[in-house]
Design a protein around this motif. Structure first.
Motif, PDB file in Angstrom:
ATOM      1  N   ARG A  87       0.827  -1.209   0.000  1.00 52.46           N
ATOM      2  CA  ARG A  87       0.000   0.000   0.000  1.00 52.46           C
ATOM      3  C   ARG A  87       0.867   1.267   0.000  1.00 52.46           C
ATOM      4  O   ARG A  87       0.503   2.286  -0.583  1.00 52.46           O
ATOM      5  CB  ARG A  87      -0.914  -0.006   1.225  1.00 52.46           C
ATOM      6  N   ALA A  88       2.023   1.180   0.665  1.00 53.25           N
ATOM      7  CA  ALA A  88       2.908   2.335   0.746  1.00 53.25           C
ATOM      8  C   ALA A  88       3.828   2.467  -0.460  1.00 53.25           C
ATOM      9  O   ALA A  88       4.646   3.397  -0.522  1.00 53.25           O
ATOM     10  CB  ALA A  88       3.747   2.244   2.017  1.00 53.25           C
ATOM     11  N   GLY A  89       3.731   1.541  -1.409  1.00 51.08           N
ATOM     12  CA  GLY A  89       4.547   1.608  -2.609  1.00 51.08           C
ATOM     13  C   GLY A  89       5.884   0.917  -2.493  1.00 51.08           C
ATOM     14  O   GLY A  89       6.746   1.061  -3.361  1.00 51.08           O
ATOM     15  N   GLY A  90       6.067   0.123  -1.429  1.00 52.42           N
ATOM     16  CA  GLY A  90       7.304  -0.618  -1.257  1.00 52.42           C
ATOM     17  C   GLY A  90       7.266  -1.962  -1.952  1.00 52.42           C
ATOM     18  O   GLY A  90       6.241  -2.382  -2.499  1.00 52.42           O
ATOM     19  N   VAL A  91       8.390  -2.661  -1.897  1.00 54.71           N
ATOM     20  CA  VAL A  91       8.527  -3.965  -2.539  1.00 54.71           C
ATOM     21  C   VAL A  91       8.883  -4.991  -1.471  1.00 54.71           C
ATOM     22  O   VAL A  91       9.790  -4.767  -0.656  1.00 54.71           O
ATOM     23  CB  VAL A  91       9.624  -3.939  -3.626  1.00 54.71           C
ATOM     24  N   SER A  92       8.179  -6.121  -1.472  1.00 54.70           N
ATOM     25  CA  SER A  92       8.407  -7.147  -0.457  1.00 54.70           C
ATOM     26  C   SER A  92       8.852  -8.459  -1.082  1.00 54.70           C
ATOM     27  O   SER A  92       8.599  -8.738  -2.251  1.00 54.70           O
ATOM     28  CB  SER A  92       7.132  -7.385   0.369  1.00 54.70           C
ATOM     29  N   GLY A  93       9.504  -9.286  -0.250  1.00 55.78           N
ATOM     30  CA  GLY A  93       9.919 -10.625  -0.664  1.00 55.78           C
ATOM     31  C   GLY A  93       9.785 -11.580   0.495  1.00 55.78           C
ATOM     32  O   GLY A  93       9.914 -11.189   1.661  1.00 55.78           O
ATOM     33  N   ALA A  94       9.523 -12.846   0.195  1.00 47.05           N
ATOM     34  CA  ALA A  94       9.362 -13.861   1.233  1.00 47.05           C
ATOM     35  C   ALA A  94      10.020 -15.151   0.792  1.00 47.05           C
ATOM     36  O   ALA A  94       9.782 -15.635  -0.317  1.00 47.05           O
ATOM     37  CB  ALA A  94       7.879 -14.106   1.517  1.00 47.05           C
ATOM     38  N   LEU A 155      16.889 -12.255  -3.836  1.00 44.57           N
ATOM     39  CA  LEU A 155      15.715 -11.393  -3.991  1.00 44.57           C
ATOM     40  C   LEU A 155      16.038  -9.951  -3.634  1.00 44.57           C
ATOM     41  O   LEU A 155      15.605  -9.016  -4.313  1.00 44.57           O
ATOM     42  CB  LEU A 155      14.565 -11.893  -3.108  1.00 44.57           C
ATOM     43  N   ALA A 156      16.804  -9.780  -2.541  1.00 38.83           N
ATOM     44  CA  ALA A 156      17.157  -8.431  -2.119  1.00 38.83           C
ATOM     45  C   ALA A 156      17.986  -7.723  -3.191  1.00 38.83           C
ATOM     46  O   ALA A 156      17.793  -6.532  -3.474  1.00 38.83           O
ATOM     47  CB  ALA A 156      17.924  -8.483  -0.804  1.00 38.83           C
ATOM     48  N   SER A 157      18.905  -8.457  -3.803  1.00 43.52           N
ATOM     49  CA  SER A 157      19.775  -7.870  -4.822  1.00 43.52           C
ATOM     50  C   SER A 157      19.055  -7.664  -6.141  1.00 43.52           C
ATOM     51  O   SER A 157      19.152  -6.597  -6.759  1.00 43.52           O
ATOM     52  CB  SER A 157      20.984  -8.784  -5.025  1.00 43.52           C
ATOM     53  N   ARG A 158      18.312  -8.682  -6.575  1.00 44.83           N
ATOM     54  CA  ARG A 158      17.688  -8.624  -7.904  1.00 44.83           C
ATOM     55  C   ARG A 158      16.529  -7.645  -7.955  1.00 44.83           C
ATOM     56  O   ARG A 158      16.335  -6.936  -8.957  1.00 44.83           O
ATOM     57  CB  ARG A 158      17.218 -10.019  -8.292  1.00 44.83           C
ATOM     58  N   TYR A 159      15.735  -7.580  -6.881  1.00 44.83           N
ATOM     59  CA  TYR A 159      14.498  -6.800  -6.919  1.00 44.83           C
ATOM     60  C   TYR A 159      14.505  -5.594  -5.983  1.00 44.83           C
ATOM     61  O   TYR A 159      13.489  -4.902  -5.876  1.00 44.83           O
ATOM     62  CB  TYR A 159      13.309  -7.700  -6.579  1.00 44.83           C
ATOM     63  N   ALA A 206      24.312  -4.027   2.302  1.00 45.96           N
ATOM     64  CA  ALA A 206      23.290  -3.629   1.324  1.00 45.96           C
ATOM     65  C   ALA A 206      22.313  -2.610   1.900  1.00 45.96           C
ATOM     66  O   ALA A 206      21.385  -2.185   1.204  1.00 45.96           O
ATOM     67  CB  ALA A 206      22.537  -4.858   0.827  1.00 45.96           C
ATOM     68  N   GLY A 207      22.502  -2.232   3.164  1.00 47.98           N
ATOM     69  CA  GLY A 207      21.687  -1.165   3.748  1.00 47.98           C
ATOM     70  C   GLY A 207      20.473  -1.609   4.530  1.00 47.98           C
ATOM     71  O   GLY A 207      19.603  -0.781   4.835  1.00 47.98           O
ATOM     72  N   TYR A 208      20.404  -2.889   4.888  1.00 43.60           N
ATOM     73  CA  TYR A 208      19.235  -3.397   5.606  1.00 43.60           C
ATOM     74  C   TYR A 208      19.409  -3.343   7.119  1.00 43.60           C
ATOM     75  O   TYR A 208      20.478  -3.674   7.640  1.00 43.60           O
ATOM     76  CB  TYR A 208      18.954  -4.851   5.208  1.00 43.60           C
ATOM     77  N   GLU A 209      18.350  -2.936   7.810  1.00 46.17           N
ATOM     78  CA  GLU A 209      18.224  -3.260   9.216  1.00 46.17           C
ATOM     79  C   GLU A 209      17.785  -4.718   9.286  1.00 46.17           C
ATOM     80  O   GLU A 209      17.100  -5.219   8.382  1.00 46.17           O
ATOM     81  CB  GLU A 209      17.194  -2.363   9.902  1.00 46.17           C
ATOM     82  N   ILE A 210      18.157  -5.413  10.355  1.00 45.27           N
ATOM     83  CA  ILE A 210      17.903  -6.852  10.430  1.00 45.27           C
ATOM     84  C   ILE A 210      17.361  -7.210  11.803  1.00 45.27           C
ATOM     85  O   ILE A 210      17.877  -6.745  12.823  1.00 45.27           O
ATOM     86  CB  ILE A 210      19.203  -7.646  10.163  1.00 45.27           C
TER      87      ILE A 210
END
Length: 279
Positions: A87-94, A155-159, A206-210
């Motif tokens: 809804r916020a325009g972000g991209v998710s992966g699972a 997924l994080a890298s490609r998308y 890659a800039g992620y909080e974890i």
């Protein structure tokens, strides 16, 4: 639309509090150096896997979302992390067990259709799932954790995903088979910690909080679902710039979804009543 932050949630299924703190040497090392913080978190009731999965992402109790057992599954009709990221325009992966796809994308799970998908308009934009079909005492049917971690990294890298979740049942399955006070589990925890350590710095770069955590605990006899601390309590490790409470504070699992949305810079829906523990 750019979100305020990027975050990866790693769920190692079925690890009780004491085994995190005793055996996860890399995670504890990062706590010691100040690169991570750790808290104790308590699961919902029942402390059953499917119930916890739905609560982790909706921020609501099983008695509200309705997933009361592993055998009770349907598409959950509540706001969740995936829906709010979309809804916020972000991209998710699972990269998870197929239950997550059923709860938050579509039910029932069709292996040919749903085991791998990339859907621009879906609640889960990039899904890679496994079913553990045939699971039992003699054959755990779990994918290799290294393969799952590599898939999330891909997924994080490609998308360029903003939010990603990785869920593995390896340790939960080991616990059901051997219990949590045995040589086999000691070695499994050591291996999981080492595998995670080979990927976590790359995610940070890659800039992620974890967030690394579990869905529930487990007893020495390999059980969970009930109400004692061994079945419900687990650790939550956080790598990021957010400010949290004192380490002695007991966190509620229902705080996880609103906390993740808060970190991403997304409005928390009214259905998520628990307060974020990171600001």
């Amino acid at each position: 639309m750019a979100l305020r932050a990027k975050l990866l949630l790693v769920v190692l299924d079925g690890v009780p509090w004491r085994n995190w703190r005793r055996f996860m040497g890399n995670l504890e090392g990062w706590v010691r150096t100040g690169e991570a913080r750790v808290w104790r978190m308590r699961s919902v009731l029942p402390s059953t896997s499917a119930s916890c999965y739905a609560s982790i992402h909706t921020g609501t109790a099983p008695q509200t979302h309705g997933i009361l057992a592993n055998e009770i599954r349907f598409r959950v009709d509540l706001p969740d992390i995936f829906s709010e990221v979309a809804r916020a325009g972000g991209v998710s992966g699972a990269v998870t067990h197929s239950y997550w796809s059923e709860f938050f994308n579509r039910f029932p799970f069709d292996a040919v259709r749903d085991i791998e998908y990339d859907e621009v308009n879906g609640p889960i934009h990039h899904g890679r799932f496994h079913t553990m079909s045939g699971y039992g005492h003699d054959n755990q049917m779990t994918p290799a954790d290294a393969d799952l971690f590599a898939t999330l990294t891909l997924l994080a890298s490609r998308y360029s995903i903003d939010y990603g979740i990785l869920h593995t049942c390896t340790l939960d399955s080991m616990g059901h088979r051997f219990g949590h006070d045995c040589r086999e589990m000691d070695k499994a925890l050591f291996a999981a910690d080492a595998t995670l350590a080979s990927f976590l710095p790359r995610w940070q770069e890659a800039g992620y909080e974890i967030i690394v955590t579990a869905d529930h605990g487990q007893t020495d006899r390999g059980h969970h679902g009930g109400n004692d601390d061994e079945q419900r309590d687990f650790a939550l490790y956080y790598f990021g710039t957010g400010t949290g409470p004192e380490e002695s504070v007991l966190l509620d699992q229902l705080q996880l979804a609103p906390t993740i949305l808060e970190r991403l810079g997304i409005s928390v829906p009214q259905t998520m009543q628990a307060k974020p523990f990171l600001t």
